[in-house]
Enzyme design. Structure first.
Site, PDB file in Angstrom:
ATOM      1  N   CYS A 252       0.845  -1.199   0.000  1.00 42.43           N
ATOM      2  CA  CYS A 252       0.000   0.000   0.000  1.00 42.43           C
ATOM      3  C   CYS A 252       0.881   1.251   0.000  1.00 42.43           C
ATOM      4  O   CYS A 252       1.577   1.513  -0.962  1.00 42.43           O
ATOM      5  CB  CYS A 252      -0.949  -0.053   1.190  1.00 42.43           C
ATOM      6  SG  CYS A 252      -2.278   1.137   1.107  1.00 42.43           S
TER       7      CYS A 252
ATOM      8  N   GLU B  53      -1.198  -8.685   5.038  1.00 41.08           N
ATOM      9  CA  GLU B  53      -1.156  -8.838   6.503  1.00 41.08           C
ATOM     10  C   GLU B  53      -2.564  -8.829   7.105  1.00 41.08           C
ATOM     11  O   GLU B  53      -2.745  -9.174   8.266  1.00 41.08           O
ATOM     12  CB  GLU B  53      -0.285  -7.737   7.125  1.00 41.08           C
ATOM     13  CG  GLU B  53      -0.929  -6.368   7.277  1.00 41.08           C
ATOM     14  CD  GLU B  53      -0.989  -5.564   5.976  1.00 41.08           C
ATOM     15  OE1 GLU B  53      -0.607  -6.113   4.927  1.00 41.08           O
ATOM     16  OE2 GLU B  53      -1.435  -4.400   6.012  1.00 41.08           O
TER      17      GLU B  53
ATOM     18  N   HIS C 211      -3.463  -5.680   0.991  1.00 43.41           N
ATOM     19  CA  HIS C 211      -2.828  -5.889   2.302  1.00 43.41           C
ATOM     20  C   HIS C 211      -2.790  -7.362   2.682  1.00 43.41           C
ATOM     21  O   HIS C 211      -3.738  -7.858   3.307  1.00 43.41           O
ATOM     22  CB  HIS C 211      -3.614  -5.132   3.377  1.00 43.41           C
ATOM     23  CG  HIS C 211      -3.482  -3.648   3.297  1.00 43.41           C
ATOM     24  ND1 HIS C 211      -2.527  -2.954   3.989  1.00 43.41           N
ATOM     25  CD2 HIS C 211      -4.191  -2.732   2.600  1.00 43.41           C
ATOM     26  CE1 HIS C 211      -2.644  -1.654   3.727  1.00 43.41           C
ATOM     27  NE2 HIS C 211      -3.647  -1.493   2.886  1.00 43.41           N
TER      28      HIS C 211
END
Lengths: 232, 743
Positions: free
Chosen positions: A86, A205, A203
């Site tokens: 990002c 994560e 993302h």
């Protein structure tokens, strides 16, 4: 493996990367303050998402001048792995470690939603745990993820399998409807020519636990761990 | 009197109040003192019109045993910036909701953005990490361009600020109705988490301790925000744009991280944010809490503009500023933390022992008044009078709505599903980051948001509710229904409701009929809070929500906290599997008055009428039954019956689960419309596996809750007997596209 997660002023995915890598994947993780220049002992540096310097001027434009960035460049030049997520992707582009630019989303709005990503190259250090053409589900959350590059750069990226992820339908079809931000060629993530620096808008994560909606992000982390393990 | 009436007007003090000040001080106040009084005695800071009523709320929770800390209220309303409740494992949830209605009406983007900024500061001021934001919004109809401007601006401002901070925006509601035209309601709620033993107080104590001002420079923005903008009605005066502040979320993010870092040290006595009335309320209220005095030199306050007077410096509402009271000897260590985060911090004063608030400009003293007098705002007894129109509206014949007119029930269901008050709000929520911090288990769009609490098996459920139409028709019942629905929403996820925060949005309380609404609403809420064992831990009052003398609907917004002991056992609203059987827990009466205050009634006849009512004992039984059945893994999905009634609730469960529904038998007599679209509270649509029907019925019987078998999950259609037969695709499209192209 040893991961370093860089915190710039305004970064907010640092904690999520730390939690996913440290608690879920049980890796050795430490934070790197943006004023630090010591990356010794690390195998992989993560530039996480957020609004570094408030996205003032342009997303990533100020963070690229942080004290840590020359160290990150040297780290990458040494063949070590760097992943920008990002805002981290935006910083890598601003720093010239990856080609192209991330412009404001074509609809001019912020978007936070799950997206389907087609893995276009499953032989990279970041994707070796996926299968050819696999579709993975990873969320985006950004205002400026509209990938742009000139003709020549795009051609180079395509020809050399440097597009790692493309936004797609759940069946893998690359369509205008599945493109959440107007990115050229539906590009969601790319690698550098050497193959050790990767940037992606989604993302991973956030996609490490079924409780939170999906765990496909682990494919990326596990690929990195596998690559580093093999290298050792 | 040395001041002209215009000066008093500017600080919103009456002549009577001025005389009271003179009497208490034993002299005429200085101009700076007058500014301090105006702010601290404003409704926004001093609650002078609502304080007496707020005492009606229960503020403690009945817990099972003596040693049981779970669910215990740790910090009560008014004690600190926000309330706190124990969730076990040494952790607390801290939460508060606050309005930014007037600033948003004037400048929607910045008004909403700074509303988010303010409520987030209230949470991290206490040493708590903010983990969730919610927003409760009310606008006028979107076919009026001004309302579209306000709607887009507010949504943009919330997203712009919250996204930059990295706090997920996990829910809330949006409702449209005429009385909110030009006077939107923007209520922002923030929820934080902290270790119970490391909460920080907003206290200034310890003579000689230094008072530090951190963050942004002080400018002229937001002068008279508390006394002017928040404490008056719109209409007569020109737009007060200069009273709206401009937000800098990046600065706020740095402040948040720095303050949380400080909260884990023992170098500080207290932290207080600068919100309404800026330095004035932050410093003087902290001194009051610490039982101290203070000495502030305005020359030490870094300013962004030249020539600012002490009066302006004390009243500025420039955003992103914090006051930190530092223990003697720790100044340098504290300063180093701020420097690490590239923040400016300056010592602007000292805590004193004389109980006086002394404001100086170098050697010149501009104010020197006892803190005790400054913070002792008068409390007014106002007189409620039930307006005659309430009875008329309640008794109005609404039976005409039973006749669907020239349209079919199919048409009406699609119409309701596509109505902005009922349709999917994903067009809004996708503009907010609802996932950051990796805790979001149920995203916006369900009955309540669910977050897991890292390091524990637990989760919390959060919901906001408050139906202005019901409160308009019956403020007591409407107030109770707001609490009940918010609780029901968290129950639908499997969470035990444990506490509320609330924001009371009303018109001018100095009018008898508005005061009646306020009082009755609070009484109804308080009653529901007692019955449902959900104490009030924090709140905010927003009065004077009027434009040209027209008040908004009386709108209490309830922010509910629910606790899941095992977050993995949460339940969602969507149907799960083909063949599952659908039941209604808590059955409506199927009478005309079920349509009271309903969305259908307003759409069908353009009427807001009838008398909504609630049986709180039944509500409690329904909620307990649902929780017990979820706990025993009987229930596979649960969804609250709310706006649009049973037909809409079933359709939503179908859409969210991506599965059709067949209800073979359905009331099709003259009360069909009341059955389909009536909004009787205390009802939950649940689905169970075929072999668990008996278990559900047993649970219902045990809790004395009426149940009704409605049908089965499956197919590609949505069928309610003879009344409704629509393809799943069509109901989905109507619901999803309700806001499309309207913003």
């Amino acid at each position: 493996m040893k991961f370093g997660i860089v915190t710039f002023p305004g970064t907010w995915s640092d904690g999520d990367c730390y939690y996913s890598l440290g608690n879920i994947l049980e890796q050795d993780v430490r934070y790197i303050w943006h004023k630090d220049t010591d990356l010794s002992g690390l195998d992989c540096v993560v530039l996480p998402g957020g609004f570094s310097y408030g996205d003032y001027l342009r997303a990533g434009a100020i963070a690229r001048f942080s004290a840590v960035m020359p160290a990150v460049e040297r780290f990458a030049a040494g063949g070590k792995l760097v992943i920008g997520i990002c805002n981290g992707f935006q910083i890598l582009c601003e720093a010239g470690l990856l080609p192209g630019a991330l412009m404001t989303n074509s609809h001019l709005q912020y978007r936070c939603q799950w997206t389907n990503l087609k893995v276009e190259n499953h032989n990279s250090p970041f994707t070796n745990q996926s299968t050819a053409g696999q579709v993975i589900k990873v969320p985006i959350s950004h205002h400026g993820g509209n990938y742009y590059a000139d003709e020549r750069t795009l051609e180079d990226l395509e020809k050399n399998n440097r597009v790692l992820f493309r936004y797609c339908e759940s069946n893998g079809e690359i369509s205008a409807g599945s493109n959440p931000n107007g990115s050229m060629h539906n590009i969601a993530g790319i690698i550098n020519a050497r193959g050790n620096v990767m940037g992606m808008m989604p993302h991973p994560e956030r996609a490490c636990e079924p409780l939170l909606g999906g765990s496909d992000g682990n494919i990326i982390w596990k690929s990195i761990i596998r690559y580093l393990t093999n290298k050792v | 009197m040395v001041f002209k009436k215009e000066v008093l007007d500017e600080v919103a003090l009456s002549i009577g109040e001025y005389n009271l000040i003179v009497q208490k001080l034993g002299r005429e106040p200085t101009i700076v003192e007058l500014g301090l009084f105006g702010s601290l005695w404003s409704e926004h800071c001093g609650y002078k019109h609502s304080r007496k009523l707020l005492k009606l709320f229960p503020v403690t929770r009945r817990t099972a045993g003596g040693k049981e800390q779970l669910g215990q209220v740790v910090i009560k309303p008014g004690e600190e910036n926000a309330g706190a409740v124990d969730i076990g494992d040494g952790l607390c949830v801290i939460m508060k909701i606050e309005s930014h209605n007037h600033p948003s009406a004037v400048e929607p983007y910045q008004g909403a953005a700074t509303g988010v900024g303010g409520i987030v500061r209230d949470i991290f001021t206490m040493g708590a990490r903010p983990i969730a934001l919610l927003n409760s919004l009310r606008f006028g109809p979107l076919d009026i361009p001004r309302n579209r401007y306000l709607f887009n601006g507010v949504v943009g401002g919330i997203g712009g600020y919250g996204n930059c901070l990295g706090i997920p925006d996990v829910g809330g509601e949006i409702f449209f109705a005429k009385p909110y035209s030009s006077n939107p309601l923007v209520n922002a709620m923030c929820v934080g988490i902290a270790r119970r033993d490391s909460l920080v107080s907003a206290r200034a104590s310890g003579v000689g301790n230094k008072i530090m001002l951190v963050g942004a420079d002080t400018g002229r923005d937001g002068l008279h925000g508390a006394s002017g903008l928040a404490s008056r009605t719109f209409g007569e005066q020109p737009e007060m744009r200069s009273a709206v502040q401009v937000g800098n979320p990046f600065m706020e993010k740095l402040l948040m991280e720095a303050c949380l870092e400080l909260a884990s040290t023992d170098w500080i006595v207290g932290i207080q944010d600068l919100g309404a009335a800026g330095l004035t309320s932050a410093s003087i209220e902290s001194a009051e809490k610490g039982g101290s005095g203070l000495d502030i030199d305005v020359l030490k306050v870094p300013r962004r503009e030249q020539g600012m007077t002490p009066y302006e410096i004390m009243l500025s509402e420039s955003q992103e500023r914090m006051l930190v009271v530092v223990k003697t000897g720790c100044e340098e260590k504290v300063m180093a933390v701020f420097q690490k985060w590239d923040l400016k911090a300056d010592v602007i004063g000292t805590v004193t022992g004389d109980g006086l608030a002394r404001i100086r400009e170098g050697d010149v003293i501009h104010a020197e008044a006892p803190v005790a007098i400054l913070t002792d705002a008068p409390s007014y007894r106002l007189y409620p009078r039930k307006p005659a129109w309430i009875k008329k509206l309640q008794n109005r014949d609404i039976s005409g709505a039973l006749n669907p007119g020239r349209k079919s029930f199919n048409w009406w269901l699609l119409k309701l599903l596509g109505s902005p008050n009922i349709c999917s709000k994903s067009l809004v929520f996708r503009q907010y980051d609802h996932q950051v911090l990796n805790n979001t288990v149920i995203s916006p769009g369900g009955d309540a948001a669910v977050l897991r609490i890292k390091g524990t098996p637990r989760g919390i459920a959060l919901s906001t509710d408050g139906n202005g139409r019901y409160c308009y028709l019956d403020p007591y019942a409407g107030g109770a229904m707001a609490v009940a629905e918010a609780a029901r929403n968290v129950v639908c996820t499997g969470a035990i409701p444990i506490a509320i925060t609330n924001c009371l949005n009303f018109g001018n309380p100095e009018k008898n009929d508005i005061y009646y609404q306020l009082k009755e609403c609070i009484r109804g809420m308080a009653r529901a809070c007692r019955v449902l064992n959900t104490p009030v831990i924090s709140g905010n009052v927003s009065l004077y929500n009027e434009t040209h003398g027209e008040a908004v609907y009386p709108t209490p917004v309830v922010g509910m906290l629910g606790l899941l002991l095992d977050v993995r056992r949460h339940v969602t609203a969507g149907f799960q599997e083909k063949g599952d059987v659908v039941y209604l827990l808590g059955v409506g009466d199927d009478r005309v008055n079920d349509l009271a205050g309903s969305e259908y009634l307003e759409q069908r006849l353009g009427l807001v009428a009838g008398r909504p009512s609630i049986d709180l004992a039944m509500e409690r039984r329904v909620q307990r039954c649902c929780l017990a059945a979820i706990g025993k893994k009987i229930i596979k999905s649960a969804h609250d019956c709310a706006e649009g009634g049973l037909a809409v609730a079933l359709a939503e469960s179908s859409i969210l689960g991506g599965k059709g529904f067949i209800g073979p038998q359905w009331e099709c007599g003259e009360l069909a419309a009341a059955n389909l679209f009536g909004e009787t509270p205390s009802r939950i649509v649940v689905s169970v596996a075929k072999d668990r029907e008996d278990a559900l019925l047993k649970e219902a019987k045990r809790h004395r809750v009426p149940v009704k078998r409605l049908g089965t999950v499956g197919g590609a259609s949505f069928i309610l007997g003879e009344n409704v037969n629509i393809s799943l695709r069509d109901i989905e499209q109507a619901w999803k596209q309700g806001l499309e192209g309207k913003g």
